[in-house]
Motif scaffolding. Structure first.
Motif, PDB file in Angstrom:
ATOM      1  N   PRO A 142      -0.116  -0.022   9.986  1.00 20.17           N
ATOM      2  CA  PRO A 142      -0.344   1.418  10.144  1.00 20.17           C
ATOM      3  C   PRO A 142       0.940   2.169  10.479  1.00 20.17           C
ATOM      4  CG  PRO A 142      -1.033   0.249  12.116  1.00 20.17           C
ATOM      5  CD  PRO A 142      -0.669  -0.807  11.115  1.00 20.17           C
ATOM      6  N   ARG A 143       1.045   3.382   9.978  1.00 22.79           N
ATOM      7  CA  ARG A 143       2.150   4.266  10.366  1.00 22.79           C
ATOM      8  C   ARG A 143       1.915   4.697  11.814  1.00 22.79           C
ATOM      9  NH1 ARG A 143       3.876   9.975   8.591  1.00 22.79           N
ATOM     10  NH2 ARG A 143       6.161   9.824   8.385  1.00 22.79           N
ATOM     11  N   SER A 144       2.969   4.626  12.647  1.00 18.97           N
ATOM     12  CA  SER A 144       2.745   4.755  14.093  1.00 18.97           C
ATOM     13  C   SER A 144       3.682   5.765  14.724  1.00 18.97           C
ATOM     14  CB  SER A 144       2.939   3.389  14.777  1.00 18.97           C
ATOM     15  OG  SER A 144       2.084   2.420  14.229  1.00 18.97           O
ATOM     16  N   ARG A 145       3.250   6.233  15.919  1.00 20.99           N
ATOM     17  CA  ARG A 145       4.048   7.110  16.764  1.00 20.99           C
ATOM     18  C   ARG A 145       4.178   6.483  18.150  1.00 20.99           C
ATOM     19  NH1 ARG A 145       4.725  12.055  14.376  1.00 20.99           N
ATOM     20  NH2 ARG A 145       3.376  12.488  12.589  1.00 20.99           N
ATOM     21  N   PRO A 198       0.839  -1.206   0.000  1.00 25.63           N
ATOM     22  CA  PRO A 198       0.000   0.000   0.000  1.00 25.63           C
ATOM     23  C   PRO A 198       0.867   1.246   0.000  1.00 25.63           C
ATOM     24  CG  PRO A 198       0.013  -1.008   2.176  1.00 25.63           C
ATOM     25  CD  PRO A 198       0.720  -1.967   1.265  1.00 25.63           C
ATOM     26  N   PRO A 199       0.305   2.411  -0.276  1.00 25.13           N
ATOM     27  CA  PRO A 199       1.092   3.655  -0.275  1.00 25.13           C
ATOM     28  C   PRO A 199       1.729   3.906   1.091  1.00 25.13           C
ATOM     29  CG  PRO A 199      -1.045   3.997  -1.304  1.00 25.13           C
ATOM     30  CD  PRO A 199      -1.092   2.640  -0.689  1.00 25.13           C
ATOM     31  N   VAL A 200       2.968   4.403   1.044  1.00 20.37           N
ATOM     32  CA  VAL A 200       3.703   4.689   2.281  1.00 20.37           C
ATOM     33  C   VAL A 200       4.133   6.145   2.278  1.00 20.37           C
ATOM     34  CG1 VAL A 200       4.498   2.325   2.599  1.00 20.37           C
ATOM     35  CG2 VAL A 200       5.867   3.918   1.233  1.00 20.37           C
ATOM     36  N   GLU A 201       4.597   6.597   3.427  1.00 22.21           N
ATOM     37  CA  GLU A 201       5.066   7.971   3.588  1.00 22.21           C
ATOM     38  C   GLU A 201       6.505   7.947   4.098  1.00 22.21           C
ATOM     39  OE1 GLU A 201       5.028  11.990   3.411  1.00 22.21           O
ATOM     40  OE2 GLU A 201       3.382  10.674   2.781  1.00 22.21           O
ATOM     41  N   PRO A 202       7.455   8.550   3.382  1.00 21.59           N
ATOM     42  CA  PRO A 202       7.346   9.189   2.067  1.00 21.59           C
ATOM     43  C   PRO A 202       7.079   8.162   0.964  1.00 21.59           C
ATOM     44  CG  PRO A 202       9.630   9.079   2.747  1.00 21.59           C
ATOM     45  CD  PRO A 202       8.834   8.614   3.914  1.00 21.59           C
ATOM     46  N   SER A 203       6.616   8.639  -0.152  1.00 21.37           N
ATOM     47  CA  SER A 203       6.135   7.758  -1.208  1.00 21.37           C
ATOM     48  C   SER A 203       7.235   6.883  -1.806  1.00 21.37           C
ATOM     49  CB  SER A 203       5.474   8.579  -2.321  1.00 21.37           C
ATOM     50  OG  SER A 203       6.403   9.526  -2.847  1.00 21.37           O
ATOM     51  N   ASP A 204       8.488   7.342  -1.774  1.00 22.90           N
ATOM     52  CA  ASP A 204       9.584   6.570  -2.365  1.00 22.90           C
ATOM     53  C   ASP A 204      10.354   5.757  -1.307  1.00 22.90           C
ATOM     54  OD1 ASP A 204      10.720   8.672  -1.028  1.00 22.90           O
ATOM     55  OD2 ASP A 204      12.197   9.144  -2.589  1.00 22.90           O
ATOM     56  N   LEU A 205       9.752   5.561  -0.146  1.00 21.89           N
ATOM     57  CA  LEU A 205      10.451   4.875   0.941  1.00 21.89           C
ATOM     58  C   LEU A 205      10.866   3.465   0.535  1.00 21.89           C
ATOM     59  CD1 LEU A 205      11.394   4.778   3.898  1.00 21.89           C
ATOM     60  CD2 LEU A 205       9.086   3.988   4.501  1.00 21.89           C
ATOM     61  N   THR A 221      14.277  -1.201   7.480  1.00 22.52           N
ATOM     62  CA  THR A 221      14.003   0.197   7.171  1.00 22.52           C
ATOM     63  C   THR A 221      12.592   0.610   7.557  1.00 22.52           C
ATOM     64  OG1 THR A 221      15.596   0.155   5.348  1.00 22.52           O
ATOM     65  CG2 THR A 221      13.913   1.886   5.300  1.00 22.52           C
ATOM     66  N   LEU A 222      11.604  -0.234   7.295  1.00 21.42           N
ATOM     67  CA  LEU A 222      10.224   0.140   7.589  1.00 21.42           C
ATOM     68  C   LEU A 222       9.999   0.435   9.069  1.00 21.42           C
ATOM     69  CD1 LEU A 222       8.365  -2.275   5.142  1.00 21.42           C
ATOM     70  CD2 LEU A 222       8.327   0.229   5.102  1.00 21.42           C
ATOM     71  N   PRO A 223      10.442  -0.419  10.016  1.00 20.73           N
ATOM     72  CA  PRO A 223      10.272  -0.057  11.435  1.00 20.73           C
ATOM     73  C   PRO A 223      11.075   1.173  11.852  1.00 20.73           C
ATOM     74  CG  PRO A 223      10.619  -2.416  11.201  1.00 20.73           C
ATOM     75  CD  PRO A 223      10.925  -1.802   9.877  1.00 20.73           C
ATOM     76  N   GLU A 224      12.151   1.471  11.148  1.00 22.26           N
ATOM     77  CA  GLU A 224      12.926   2.671  11.484  1.00 22.26           C
ATOM     78  C   GLU A 224      12.250   3.946  10.990  1.00 22.26           C
ATOM     79  OE1 GLU A 224      17.453   0.762  11.414  1.00 22.26           O
ATOM     80  OE2 GLU A 224      16.767   2.077   9.795  1.00 22.26           O
ATOM     81  N   ASN A 225      11.227   3.817  10.159  1.00 22.26           N
ATOM     82  CA  ASN A 225      10.568   4.983   9.569  1.00 22.26           C
ATOM     83  C   ASN A 225       9.076   4.986   9.841  1.00 22.26           C
ATOM     84  OD1 ASN A 225      12.627   6.510   7.580  1.00 22.26           O
ATOM     85  ND2 ASN A 225      13.086   4.321   7.586  1.00 22.26           N
ATOM     86  N   GLY A 226       8.683   4.490  11.007  1.00 22.85           N
ATOM     87  CA  GLY A 226       7.296   4.640  11.443  1.00 22.85           C
ATOM     88  C   GLY A 226       6.381   3.472  11.176  1.00 22.85           C
TER      89      GLY A 226
END
Length: 771
Positions: A348-351, A278-285, A313-318
């Motif tokens: 989900p993107r998380s904080r 699915p789309p991620v943030e940033p889009s080119d991640l 990389t994904l867990p390091e970027n939210g």
């Protein structure tokens, strides 16, 4: 049951008038007639008896087949039957039981007549009965009549197998290995395929020896599969490997050659990369952090590495809950292209949300928050979670501890949600007993033991008791220490100590009370910047040299002061640095209450640097400068003056041996003893107000061992500033044994231009490098 009998009895079963020859002839004639009938059936279009005989084409006549025997000859050989025999042939067959009774009666009629000798002299064997019973016949052999012994008393003699006296030598087959056709693939691949094969080959591993040729063939089969796996890992999925054992000529002096002929075939490449996510943030991640590009060869190691990088990389970027699916690579054998598809569930993107803790707690969630380096609402970064896990481990209070994110479902805005950090604890034993030992020339032996309760006053409030027993020093120390005191890596401690020191420079009974706040490096986190500050109260009674009387006398000093220290560390290791530099500046404003209040300042600067021209060689250097301002040397307690010499200072000299010296009477000298060998005077260091030191080392390491060559230099001065004159040198060699917690050091050194009272050889043993 079928009963067989000899050919001689066959005539008894034939009808009257039939001979054996006539019956055989009859059978042969019947067989020939049957063959003729089968052929006729085939010609008549009936079902063929012999499928293999093809039908003749139309218009083709088959040749005439001569009969084996004519009908006239056959009829002539058939005997005429007696009418009585016809009745007998039509009669029903007798049963098997009747047949056996009739045969038995005929055999009984053939029994020996009177006067004929019975077989083996036993009449019982002359009745033609095939089964004989012993009955009550007497047994004349006493052993046969004796009862069998019990099993426990039965004497069993082991079977002795005769050894073959001839020496049978085991012969081995020597062979060499030849791999053909791997050169081109080896040039295209980034890795050494031939080297990889040689490391894993069964043929290579056996060093060219085998029990027989069959074993060589088995290893060839195994290595053939190995080569295919290696080539497939680099993109050659259609490689073929043919094997053979070549006996044609000797290669490298070996009569046999195990040959593997390799045909790599087409190397497959990526034609298209599909990251199904699915789309991620940033889009080119995803694309930016995926190491594989279209057009690259399909190399297994690079594929696994690229997927692993995404998983990190994904867990390091939210995206703490991202999951990498099972890859799919579609290969086109005609074009050599591969289409790569990787499904990714980013979650989900998380904080960062709150911190929760469960289990057998060493401390609560509030103290866990002190250890964390993240704040609520910050974008989730798995590196901060790993750092918190390491900080928890570094406390030494857990058997096991884990830190994992959990979904909370709570909206955090901007399309994100809060992730709860769950800390699962299992508290371990909080008490520790430790000990250490060392030796140095001038310091003698030193043994130290300590008892620590690391969490007597939670959280992380430790009580430490330690004692030192040595030839030159004895002490008892009690310390309260609070680790991570209100802030990560900050330590607060209060120390009370009673100490007795007996060195050549002075003898002192000292009591000390101090408090210190510090931010220091640890074995897990080496800080680039450190600091410490505190307060100190000292009461000491010391023996000192009085220049007015040229004798020793005892004096009492009361000292109060502050301590401040800052450090910069850019090295790669605390105990065994190989590159970088570190500096430390210590400033201690103090005041002495001995015959009045005298304020002064002690300052000491240390710096060291490390260079590694090769992986096994380290060049290390160190300098030290110290000064005491605002007080005369005689007004300064001997224990607060500067000294030089020893394992952590200038090697080649005894502890505190360098610097100004005084000649004092020797209390052990007896002038009335004619055999007295001691000198009437002793040379005693009296310390100074400034110091300079320098050292250079060349360290060579091989495996877990190493050797060191070093030159140390230094001097202590009565003046308040270093004079850089009258420098003394010591040279020596050292040995190192490298362990997981630091190098074990053994150094031996000698002074250059040795002076009276100085030792020829000094030895130093400790943990860690000299600097």
């Amino acid at each position: 049951m079928v009963k067989l009998m000899p050919w001689g009895d066959l005539g008894a079963l034939l009808p009257h008038g039939f001979s054996v020859a006539s019956v055989l002839a009859l059978a042969l004639s019947a067989q020939a007639l049957a063959a003729q009938d089968a052929a006729a059936d085939n010609l008549a279009g009936q079902d063929p008896v012999i499928d293999e005989v093809p039908a003749p084409p139309p218009g083709v006549e088959l040749p005439a087949v001569e009969p084996v025997i004519s009908n006239e000859e056959f009829q002539k050989e058939i005997p005429e039957l007696d009418p009585a025999d016809d009745a007998e042939l039509d009669a029903p067959l007798e049963s098997i039981d009747e047949f056996e009774r009739r045969v038995a009666a005929e055999q009984a009629d053939a029994a020996p007549t009177e006067g004929q000798e019975a077989p083996l002299g036993d009449p019982a064997l002359a009745d033609q009965d095939t089964t004989e019973e012993i009955g009550d016949a007497p047994i004349r052999d006493a052993e046969l009549a004796a009862p069998l012994p019990p099993l426990g008393e039965f004497d069993v003699q082991p079977v002795q197998i005769a050894e073959d006296e001839t020496d049978q030598e085991v012969t081995e087959v020597a062979y060499s290995v030849q791999v053909n056709g791997l050169e081109q693939a080896d040039e295209e691949a980034d890795t050494d395929l031939a080297g990889m094969f040689n490391d894993l080959s069964a043929l290579r591993d056996a060093d060219g020896k085998a029990a027989n040729v069959a074993q060589v063939s088995a290893r060839l089969t195994e290595d053939s599969a190995l080569l295919k796996r290696i080539l497939a890992s680099e993109g050659w999925y259609e490689a073929s490997v043919n094997t053979r054992v070549d006996r044609s000529e000797e290669v490298n002096g070996q009569p046999l050659t195990a040959v593997l002929d390799v045909v790599p075939g087409t190397r497959f490449t990526f034609a298209k990369i599909n990251l199904d996510a699915p789309p991620v943030e940033p889009s080119d991640l995803l694309e930016k952090n995926f190491a594989i590009q279209a057009g690259e060869p399909i190399v297994a190691e690079r594929v696994q590495g690229a997927e692993a990088k995404l998983a990190v990389t994904l867990p390091e970027n939210g995206y703490p809950f991202a999951e990498i699916g099972q890859r799919d690579i579609l290969l086109d054998q005609d074009t050599g292209d591969g289409i790569y598809t990787l499904p990714i569930d980013t979650g989900p993107r998380s904080r960062f949300g709150g911190i929760e803790t469960t289990g057998d707690l060493a401390f609560d969630a509030d103290h866990v928050e002190v250890l964390s380096r993240f704040e609520r609402g910050e974008l989730y970064d798995s590196r901060d979670v790993d750092d918190l896990r390491q900080a928890l481990v570094a406390t030494g209070l857990f058997n096991t501890v884990s830190v994992t994110p959990e979904r909370s479902g709570e909206d955090a805005g901007d399309g994100t949600e809060y992730a709860t950090i769950l800390v699962e604890q299992e508290a371990g034993p909080p008490r520790t007993i430790a000990g250490s030992a060392g030796y140095g020339t001038g310091q003698g032996f030193r043994l130290e033991g300590s008892w620590t309760h690391r969490n007597l006053f939670p959280p992380e409030g430790a009580l430490i008791g330690s004692a030192v027993a040595g030839t030159r020093e004895q002490s008892v120390t009690g310390t309260f220490r609070r680790s991570n005191a209100g802030k990560r890596d900050r330590t607060f401690q209060v120390t009370a100590q009673a100490l007795h020191s007996d060195y050549d420079a002075y003898e002192a009974f000292t009591g000390q009370l101090s408090a210190l706040i510090s931010y220091d490096s640890t074995p897990i986190w080496q800080k680039p910047f450190t600091y410490a500050y505190g307060v100190r109260l000292i009461g000491t009674n010391e023996q000192d040299y009085d220049p007015a009387t040229a004798d020793l006398r005892r004096r009492t000093f009361f000292i109060g002061g502050l301590t401040g220290q800052v450090g910069i560390d850019r090295t790669d290791s605390l105990l065994n640095a190989t590159k970088g530099f570190r500096t430390t500046l210590l400033v201690e404003p103090e005041g002495s209450l001995q015959g009045g209040f005298t304020p002064y300042v002690r300052a000491l600067f240390d710096a060291s640097a490390y260079i590694s021209p090769t992986d096994s060689i380290v060049l290390a250097g160190r300098v030290r400068f110290g000064t005491i301002q605002g007080i005369d040397r005689f007004d300064l307690a001997p224990s607060r003056r500067f000294y030089a010499g020893g394992g952590g200072s200038v090697r080649g000299f005894g502890y505190q041996e360098l610097g100004p010296k005084a000649q004092v009477p020797n209390p052990d000298f007896d002038p009335t003893d004619p055999d007295e060998e001691d000198s009437p005077f002793l040379i005693r260091p009296i310390g100074g107000r400034s110091v300079n030191e320098a050292a250079a080392e060349v360290r060579y390491r091989f495996g877990d061992f190493g050797v060191v060559g070093f030159v140390d230099a230094g001097q202590v001065y009565e003046q308040s500033l270093p004079q850089l004159s009258d420098i003394r040198f010591g040279v020596g060699l050292g040995a190192r044994y490298y362990t997981n917690f630091g190098p074990f050091r053994f150094d031996i050194a000698t002074p250059i231009n040795r002076q009276p009272g100085e030792s020829k050889i000094s030895v130093y043993v400790s943990i860690g490098q000299a600097f």
